[in-house]
Design a protein around this motif. Sequence first.
Motif, PDB file in Angstrom:
ATOM      1  N   ILE A  36       0.835  -1.208   0.000  1.00 50.24           N
ATOM      2  CA  ILE A  36       0.000   0.000   0.000  1.00 50.24           C
ATOM      3  C   ILE A  36       0.871   1.259   0.000  1.00 50.24           C
ATOM      4  CG2 ILE A  36      -1.720   1.287   1.330  1.00 50.24           C
ATOM      5  CD1 ILE A  36      -2.723  -1.496   2.276  1.00 50.24           C
ATOM      6  N   LEU A  37       1.998   1.215   0.701  1.00 48.68           N
ATOM      7  CA  LEU A  37       2.930   2.347   0.697  1.00 48.68           C
ATOM      8  C   LEU A  37       3.418   2.630  -0.726  1.00 48.68           C
ATOM      9  CD1 LEU A  37       4.835   4.392   2.107  1.00 48.68           C
ATOM     10  CD2 LEU A  37       6.461   2.513   2.375  1.00 48.68           C
ATOM     11  N   LEU A  38       3.815   1.585  -1.440  1.00 47.16           N
ATOM     12  CA  LEU A  38       4.328   1.749  -2.799  1.00 47.16           C
ATOM     13  C   LEU A  38       3.240   2.261  -3.740  1.00 47.16           C
ATOM     14  CD1 LEU A  38       6.587  -1.426  -3.183  1.00 47.16           C
ATOM     15  CD2 LEU A  38       7.315   0.945  -2.825  1.00 47.16           C
ATOM     16  N   GLU A  39       2.018   1.761  -3.577  1.00 49.07           N
ATOM     17  CA  GLU A  39       0.927   2.245  -4.436  1.00 49.07           C
ATOM     18  C   GLU A  39       0.724   3.738  -4.243  1.00 49.07           C
ATOM     19  OE1 GLU A  39      -3.826   1.789  -5.276  1.00 49.07           O
ATOM     20  OE2 GLU A  39      -2.976   2.118  -3.296  1.00 49.07           O
ATOM     21  N   ASN A  40       0.771   4.196  -3.002  1.00 47.86           N
ATOM     22  CA  ASN A  40       0.577   5.611  -2.716  1.00 47.86           C
ATOM     23  C   ASN A  40       1.754   6.467  -3.191  1.00 47.86           C
ATOM     24  OD1 ASN A  40      -1.885   6.484  -0.690  1.00 47.86           O
ATOM     25  ND2 ASN A  40      -1.432   4.309  -0.600  1.00 47.86           N
ATOM     26  N   ALA A  60     -10.800  16.271  -0.891  1.00 49.27           N
ATOM     27  CA  ALA A  60     -10.073  15.447  -1.851  1.00 49.27           C
ATOM     28  C   ALA A  60      -9.124  14.492  -1.156  1.00 49.27           C
ATOM     29  CB  ALA A  60      -9.298  16.345  -2.819  1.00 49.27           C
ATOM     30  N   VAL A  61      -8.422  14.971  -0.136  1.00 52.25           N
ATOM     31  CA  VAL A  61      -7.474  14.130   0.591  1.00 52.25           C
ATOM     32  C   VAL A  61      -8.200  13.020   1.346  1.00 52.25           C
ATOM     33  CG1 VAL A  61      -5.783  14.091   2.470  1.00 52.25           C
ATOM     34  CG2 VAL A  61      -5.732  15.941   0.783  1.00 52.25           C
ATOM     35  N   PHE A  62      -9.330  13.369   1.966  1.00 56.82           N
ATOM     36  CA  PHE A  62     -10.065  12.362   2.752  1.00 56.82           C
ATOM     37  C   PHE A  62     -10.774  11.355   1.854  1.00 56.82           C
ATOM     38  CE2 PHE A  62     -13.742  10.643   4.915  1.00 56.82           C
ATOM     39  CZ  PHE A  62     -13.224  10.277   6.145  1.00 56.82           C
ATOM     40  N   PHE A  63     -11.619  11.856   0.942  1.00 57.74           N
ATOM     41  CA  PHE A  63     -12.430  10.959   0.116  1.00 57.74           C
ATOM     42  C   PHE A  63     -11.661  10.379  -1.068  1.00 57.74           C
ATOM     43  CE2 PHE A  63     -15.703  13.677   2.136  1.00 57.74           C
ATOM     44  CZ  PHE A  63     -16.459  12.675   2.723  1.00 57.74           C
ATOM     45  N   GLY A  64     -10.521  10.998  -1.396  1.00 58.01           N
ATOM     46  CA  GLY A  64      -9.737  10.507  -2.521  1.00 58.01           C
ATOM     47  C   GLY A  64      -9.261   9.085  -2.344  1.00 58.01           C
ATOM     48  N   ARG A  65      -9.156   8.627  -1.108  1.00 60.63           N
ATOM     49  CA  ARG A  65      -8.738   7.246  -0.829  1.00 60.63           C
ATOM     50  C   ARG A  65      -9.672   6.228  -1.465  1.00 60.63           C
ATOM     51  NH1 ARG A  65      -3.611   7.376   1.001  1.00 60.63           N
ATOM     52  NH2 ARG A  65      -3.329   9.017   2.573  1.00 60.63           N
ATOM     53  N   PHE A  66     -10.911   6.611  -1.658  1.00 58.39           N
ATOM     54  CA  PHE A  66     -11.908   5.653  -2.121  1.00 58.39           C
ATOM     55  C   PHE A  66     -12.074   5.654  -3.639  1.00 58.39           C
ATOM     56  CE2 PHE A  66     -12.866   6.665   2.260  1.00 58.39           C
ATOM     57  CZ  PHE A  66     -13.170   5.434   2.808  1.00 58.39           C
ATOM     58  N   PHE A  67     -11.257   6.445  -4.349  1.00 57.45           N
ATOM     59  CA  PHE A  67     -11.368   6.527  -5.802  1.00 57.45           C
ATOM     60  C   PHE A  67     -10.083   6.043  -6.462  1.00 57.45           C
ATOM     61  CE2 PHE A  67     -14.342   9.632  -4.135  1.00 57.45           C
ATOM     62  CZ  PHE A  67     -15.467   9.454  -4.931  1.00 57.45           C
ATOM     63  N   ALA A  68     -10.243   5.233  -7.510  1.00 56.53           N
ATOM     64  CA  ALA A  68      -9.082   4.767  -8.256  1.00 56.53           C
ATOM     65  C   ALA A  68      -8.318   5.965  -8.813  1.00 56.53           C
ATOM     66  CB  ALA A  68      -9.534   3.854  -9.403  1.00 56.53           C
ATOM     67  N   LEU A  69      -6.991   5.898  -8.802  1.00 59.11           N
ATOM     68  CA  LEU A  69      -6.074   6.944  -9.287  1.00 59.11           C
ATOM     69  C   LEU A  69      -6.038   8.170  -8.385  1.00 59.11           C
ATOM     70  CD1 LEU A  69      -6.645   6.877 -13.167  1.00 59.11           C
ATOM     71  CD2 LEU A  69      -4.898   5.706 -11.829  1.00 59.11           C
ATOM     72  N   LEU A  70      -7.195   8.672  -7.959  1.00 53.56           N
ATOM     73  CA  LEU A  70      -7.200   9.852  -7.095  1.00 53.56           C
ATOM     74  C   LEU A  70      -6.481   9.548  -5.780  1.00 53.56           C
ATOM     75  CD1 LEU A  70      -8.067  12.763  -6.804  1.00 53.56           C
ATOM     76  CD2 LEU A  70     -10.259  11.985  -5.887  1.00 53.56           C
ATOM     77  N   ARG A  71      -6.490   8.284  -5.379  1.00 53.15           N
ATOM     78  CA  ARG A  71      -5.785   7.879  -4.166  1.00 53.15           C
ATOM     79  C   ARG A  71      -4.289   8.185  -4.283  1.00 53.15           C
ATOM     80  NH1 ARG A  71      -8.095   3.495  -3.702  1.00 53.15           N
ATOM     81  NH2 ARG A  71      -6.694   2.066  -4.790  1.00 53.15           N
TER      82      ARG A  71
END
Length: 210
Positions: free
Chosen positions: A27-31, A114-125
């Motif tokens: 998950i760290l690498l994905e972010n 965006a920072v909070f809800f962005g976690r739940f969207f592909a790419l925006l995360r």
Amino acid sequence: MSLDFISLENIQEVAHQYGYWAIFVGILLENLGVPLPGETVTLVGGFLAGNNELNYWLVVGDAAAGAAIGGTCGYWIGRIGGWALLMRLAKLLRISEVKVLGIKDKFSENAAKAVFFGRFFALLRIFAAPLAGIAEMPFAKFMLYNFLGAGAWAGAMVSLAFFAGKVVSLEQMVQWVGQFAILALLILVAVIAIPLWLESRQVEEITTEE
């Protein structure tokens, strides 16, 4: 992006072998922008916790920590060098600096969401944190929403796999979540893009009339 070495079977194998470290690092690498399926990694962790192979709370903590630390790194990447990179990209796409500044201002107004809800969207995360850095969102405020968003996302994904994994196959669950994430992203893009397009049309009409 689908690659053979990050198939569901391989993710399960790595998770079985390295346990909590596999979840945290994945998950760290994905972010950080590495094309790894963070949602799948988290779902695998929750699924293993549901089978009593891993501890539920440690999986949630691992996922949240990986997302939060990755997001923090992304913020500073955006804060230090993101604006210059964005302007170069804008020049290549022939987008004026005025328009880029307008987009930056609009993002700044909604940066916390965006920072909070962005976690739940592909790419925006991946892109929400660097964009927050580019928009110069106050670091303390970013960290608050970064940790809250990471915790909410990790808790939701791990809990889904933990409970639903008892009645639905992991493969089916991953497919459903992936489809939902893409659909949610498309809806979000439409919600953002359509008003901007309408606004640009109005500006063009006013300019033409003058």
